[in-house]
Design a protein around this motif. Structure first.
Motif, mmCIF file in Angstrom:
data_model
loop_
_atom_site.group_PDB
_atom_site.id
_atom_site.type_symbol
_atom_site.label_atom_id
_atom_site.label_comp_id
_atom_site.label_asym_id
_atom_site.label_seq_id
_atom_site.Cartn_x
_atom_site.Cartn_y
_atom_site.Cartn_z
ATOM 1 N N LYS A 1 40.257 43.725 50.164
ATOM 2 C CA LYS A 1 38.952 43.461 50.783
ATOM 3 C C LYS A 1 38.358 44.751 51.365
ATOM 4 O O LYS A 1 37.161 45.007 51.225
ATOM 5 N N TYR A 2 39.192 45.568 51.995
ATOM 6 C CA TYR A 2 38.687 46.808 52.606
ATOM 7 C C TYR A 2 38.191 47.793 51.540
ATOM 8 O O TYR A 2 37.114 48.367 51.666
ATOM 9 N N PHE A 3 38.995 47.995 50.491
ATOM 10 C CA PHE A 3 38.653 49.012 49.494
ATOM 11 C C PHE A 3 37.689 48.511 48.415
ATOM 12 O O PHE A 3 36.957 49.305 47.832
ATOM 13 N N MET A 4 37.667 47.213 48.150
ATOM 14 C CA MET A 4 36.819 46.662 47.098
ATOM 15 C C MET A 4 35.675 45.828 47.650
ATOM 16 O O MET A 4 34.869 45.295 46.901
ATOM 17 N N SER B 1 35.877 41.733 38.618
ATOM 18 C CA SER B 1 35.288 42.969 38.114
ATOM 19 C C SER B 1 36.414 43.844 37.597
ATOM 20 O O SER B 1 37.562 43.725 38.026
ATOM 21 N N GLU B 2 36.076 44.715 36.656
ATOM 22 C CA GLU B 2 37.099 45.571 36.062
ATOM 23 C C GLU B 2 37.715 46.503 37.101
ATOM 24 O O GLU B 2 38.921 46.693 37.134
ATOM 25 N N ARG B 3 36.863 47.072 37.977
ATOM 26 C CA ARG B 3 37.372 47.980 39.020
ATOM 27 C C ARG B 3 38.332 47.251 39.950
ATOM 28 O O ARG B 3 39.385 47.767 40.309
ATOM 29 N N GLN C 1 45.858 45.240 40.080
ATOM 30 C CA GLN C 1 47.021 45.211 39.186
ATOM 31 C C GLN C 1 47.787 46.526 39.145
ATOM 32 O O GLN C 1 49.018 46.520 39.091
ATOM 33 N N HIS C 2 47.074 47.635 39.155
ATOM 34 C CA HIS C 2 47.736 48.930 38.927
ATOM 35 C C HIS C 2 48.021 49.719 40.194
ATOM 36 O O HIS C 2 48.720 50.728 40.142
ATOM 37 N N ILE C 3 47.489 49.246 41.315
ATOM 38 C CA ILE C 3 47.793 49.927 42.578
ATOM 39 C C ILE C 3 48.498 48.965 43.530
ATOM 40 O O ILE C 3 49.675 49.138 43.839
ATOM 41 N N LEU C 4 47.796 47.923 43.964
ATOM 42 C CA LEU C 4 48.377 47.010 44.957
ATOM 43 C C LEU C 4 49.644 46.328 44.464
ATOM 44 O O LEU C 4 50.616 46.187 45.207
#
Length: 201
Positions: free
Chosen positions: A76-79, A86-88, A94-97
């Motif tokens: 929620k904070y970063f996105m 959304s793709e971002r 998936q690839h960080i968190l």
């Protein structure tokens, strides 16, 4: 749902105190054929160890639940507050968190930066949350990598490694403290998430 039964080992030990050693010495000197040292394993001991293992599984699941709340806060904070796919957002989640390279400890540290920057928790609550998150990680690692054992003197205990060999007696007091820590940490995590939601709409 099927109740599965997987192979495990039972680690039990017998501790002899000074009196037991004197009794054993007298026994050896008397050349008697048998000597009672007590029971290493019985139904009660097995039930106690099984309960400790069940509790340990709950610790792992609850720690994962708290970790999910931390991931939700970071997402929620970063996105932002937007919930539409959304793709971002998908790549970040998936690839960080959810990456195995992003450890609970790292998520905890980053979450505390966010909590501080946004004043999601204040004063003692913020410090308590940080302390509890650290304890949750320690509980999780102890049960994930440790071993439940039983000794005739100590009763049920958990043996694990945390910078060195450690062990904790699995008494009712231990479980009550653990329950309180998880409950309080979960409440504070939820408070931080809700405060962030009010900031991001």
């Amino acid at each position: 749902m099927k109740d599965i039964n997987l192979p495990t080992t039972q680690s039990v030990s017998l501790t002899l105190g000074p009196q037991e050693m004197r009794n054993l010495s007298e026994h050896l000197n008397s050349r008697r054929s048998s000597f009672d040292l007590g029971e290493l394993l019985n139904a009660s001991i097995t039930a106690e160890m099984d309960q400790a293992k069940l509790n340990g599984g709950k610790v792992l699941y609850s720690a994962s639940s708290i970790e999910s709340k931390i991931e939700g806060l970071l997402l929620k904070y970063f996105m932002g507050g937007e919930q539409l796919p959304s793709e971002r957002r998908e790549i970040f989640q998936q690839h960080i968190l959810n990456s195995s390279d992003f450890s609970f400890s790292q998520k905890r540290n980053l979450a505390m930066i966010v909590v501080g920057e946004c004043n999601l928790l204040e004063g003692k609550s913020k410090n308590r949350f940080q302390s509890l998150l650290k304890k949750i990680g320690q509980y999780r690692n102890a049960f994930a990598h440790g071993q439940v054992k039983h000794d005739t003197k100590r009763k049920c205990f958990l043996e694990y490694y945390s910078g060195g060999p450690e062990s904790r007696n699995l008494s009712d007091q231990f479980w009550e403290e653990l329950e309180a820590d998880f409950t309080e940490c979960d409440i504070l995590a939820q408070q931080a998430v809700l405060k962030l939601e009010t900031l991001y709409g």
